[in-house]
Design a protein around this motif. Sequence first.
Motif, PDB file in Angstrom:
ATOM      1  N   ASN A  39      11.224 -77.722  47.669  1.00 24.47           N
ATOM      2  CA  ASN A  39      11.704 -76.538  46.960  1.00 24.47           C
ATOM      3  C   ASN A  39      13.226 -76.452  46.941  1.00 24.47           C
ATOM      4  O   ASN A  39      13.790 -75.637  46.225  1.00 24.47           O
ATOM      5  N   SER A  40      13.896 -77.267  47.749  1.00 20.06           N
ATOM      6  CA  SER A  40      15.355 -77.264  47.796  1.00 20.06           C
ATOM      7  C   SER A  40      15.839 -78.704  47.938  1.00 20.06           C
ATOM      8  O   SER A  40      15.062 -79.603  48.246  1.00 20.06           O
ATOM      9  N   VAL A  41      17.118 -78.897  47.732  1.00 20.66           N
ATOM     10  CA  VAL A  41      17.699 -80.231  47.831  1.00 20.66           C
ATOM     11  C   VAL A  41      17.705 -80.663  49.298  1.00 20.66           C
ATOM     12  O   VAL A  41      18.169 -79.933  50.163  1.00 20.66           O
ATOM     13  N   LEU A  42      17.159 -81.845  49.546  1.00 20.15           N
ATOM     14  CA  LEU A  42      17.143 -82.412  50.890  1.00 20.15           C
ATOM     15  C   LEU A  42      18.095 -83.601  50.935  1.00 20.15           C
ATOM     16  O   LEU A  42      18.301 -84.273  49.925  1.00 20.15           O
ATOM     17  N   ASN A  43      18.642 -83.870  52.099  1.00 16.17           N
ATOM     18  CA  ASN A  43      19.491 -85.032  52.282  1.00 16.17           C
ATOM     19  C   ASN A  43      18.590 -86.257  52.452  1.00 16.17           C
ATOM     20  O   ASN A  43      17.892 -86.368  53.455  1.00 16.17           O
ATOM     21  N   LEU A  44      18.583 -87.135  51.455  1.00 11.82           N
ATOM     22  CA  LEU A  44      17.709 -88.309  51.473  1.00 11.82           C
ATOM     23  C   LEU A  44      18.535 -89.575  51.346  1.00 11.82           C
ATOM     24  O   LEU A  44      19.637 -89.553  50.791  1.00 11.82           O
ATOM     25  N   PRO A  45      17.982 -90.686  51.810  1.00 14.95           N
ATOM     26  CA  PRO A  45      18.666 -91.956  51.570  1.00 14.95           C
ATOM     27  C   PRO A  45      18.776 -92.207  50.067  1.00 14.95           C
ATOM     28  O   PRO A  45      17.891 -91.837  49.301  1.00 14.95           O
ATOM     29  N   ARG A  46      19.863 -92.816  49.641  1.00 17.71           N
ATOM     30  CA  ARG A  46      20.050 -93.143  48.222  1.00 17.71           C
ATOM     31  C   ARG A  46      19.487 -94.538  47.984  1.00 17.71           C
ATOM     32  O   ARG A  46      20.180 -95.535  48.158  1.00 17.71           O
ATOM     33  N   GLU A  47      18.221 -94.558  47.623  1.00 12.79           N
ATOM     34  CA  GLU A  47      17.514 -95.808  47.354  1.00 12.79           C
ATOM     35  C   GLU A  47      16.825 -95.675  46.006  1.00 12.79           C
ATOM     36  O   GLU A  47      16.332 -94.597  45.670  1.00 12.79           O
ATOM     37  N   PRO A  48      16.753 -96.749  45.243  1.00 12.51           N
ATOM     38  CA  PRO A  48      16.122 -96.651  43.924  1.00 12.51           C
ATOM     39  C   PRO A  48      14.624 -96.357  43.987  1.00 12.51           C
ATOM     40  O   PRO A  48      14.056 -95.865  43.021  1.00 12.51           O
ATOM     41  N   TRP A  49      13.998 -96.607  45.115  1.00 17.27           N
ATOM     42  CA  TRP A  49      12.560 -96.398  45.258  1.00 17.27           C
ATOM     43  C   TRP A  49      12.232 -95.014  45.829  1.00 17.27           C
ATOM     44  O   TRP A  49      11.061 -94.700  46.027  1.00 17.27           O
ATOM     45  N   ILE A  50      13.249 -94.211  46.097  1.00 19.63           N
ATOM     46  CA  ILE A  50      13.031 -92.826  46.534  1.00 19.63           C
ATOM     47  C   ILE A  50      13.407 -91.913  45.378  1.00 19.63           C
ATOM     48  O   ILE A  50      14.539 -91.925  44.912  1.00 19.63           O
ATOM     49  N   GLU A  51      12.419 -91.153  44.895  1.00 23.63           N
ATOM     50  CA  GLU A  51      12.677 -90.198  43.824  1.00 23.63           C
ATOM     51  C   GLU A  51      12.705 -88.797  44.414  1.00 23.63           C
ATOM     52  O   GLU A  51      11.726 -88.332  44.989  1.00 23.63           O
ATOM     53  N   ARG A  52      13.852 -88.149  44.279  1.00 25.27           N
ATOM     54  CA  ARG A  52      14.002 -86.769  44.754  1.00 25.27           C
ATOM     55  C   ARG A  52      13.474 -85.844  43.669  1.00 25.27           C
ATOM     56  O   ARG A  52      13.911 -85.904  42.519  1.00 25.27           O
ATOM     57  N   VAL A  53      12.518 -84.991  44.024  1.00 27.54           N
ATOM     58  CA  VAL A  53      11.950 -84.033  43.078  1.00 27.54           C
ATOM     59  C   VAL A  53      12.177 -82.640  43.656  1.00 27.54           C
ATOM     60  O   VAL A  53      11.585 -82.287  44.675  1.00 27.54           O
ATOM     61  N   VAL A  54      13.057 -81.875  43.022  1.00 26.62           N
ATOM     62  CA  VAL A  54      13.312 -80.505  43.457  1.00 26.62           C
ATOM     63  C   VAL A  54      12.626 -79.594  42.452  1.00 26.62           C
ATOM     64  O   VAL A  54      12.962 -79.585  41.270  1.00 26.62           O
ATOM     65  N   VAL A  55      11.636 -78.876  42.939  1.00 26.42           N
ATOM     66  CA  VAL A  55      10.886 -77.951  42.092  1.00 26.42           C
ATOM     67  C   VAL A  55      11.475 -76.559  42.257  1.00 26.42           C
ATOM     68  O   VAL A  55      12.296 -76.328  43.126  1.00 26.42           O
TER      69      VAL A  55
END
Length: 160
Positions: A39-55
């Motif tokens: 539901n909010s922006v999380l600090n994630l690794p910047r990898e092409p195989w990780i898709e950040r989805v903020v609803v």
Amino acid sequence: MSAAPSGPPIYLDADACPVKDETYRVAVRYGLTVHVVANSVLNLPREPWIERVVVGSELDAADDWIAARAGPGTIVLTADVPLAARCVKAGATVLAFTGKPFSESSIGLALATRDLMQSLREAGTITGGPKPFSRADRSAFLSALDRAVNRILRDRPKPG
């Protein structure tokens, strides 16, 4: 990972998820895409195989996004029992963060237990939360996710 993902997509219900790093380790091993839904922006690794989805912040927005994509050949990781029920019904492989699988045969009891515990908490009978997440839980999760990926890869139709 350089090639396009060839295995099952992973949908991670990321709000309050204690096993993000473990999920990433398995994803790297098998070349999978992880959709990290929150539901909010999380600090994630910047990898092409990780898709950040903020609803949006609407109630159940993350659940709705995940459930709309869950189905056979997908893996859903969540501690949310109603979301697990929706995804099991859609045919997805669903695991709790402790590695416990949700299935058609177990989801009814899981929902009933959740409802009972919620009623007991609302009545003040139970005031504590869940037990702390342990190293054994983390290890069980890693093993269960690895088995789930292997089962999906083994059971899918062979090309040609």
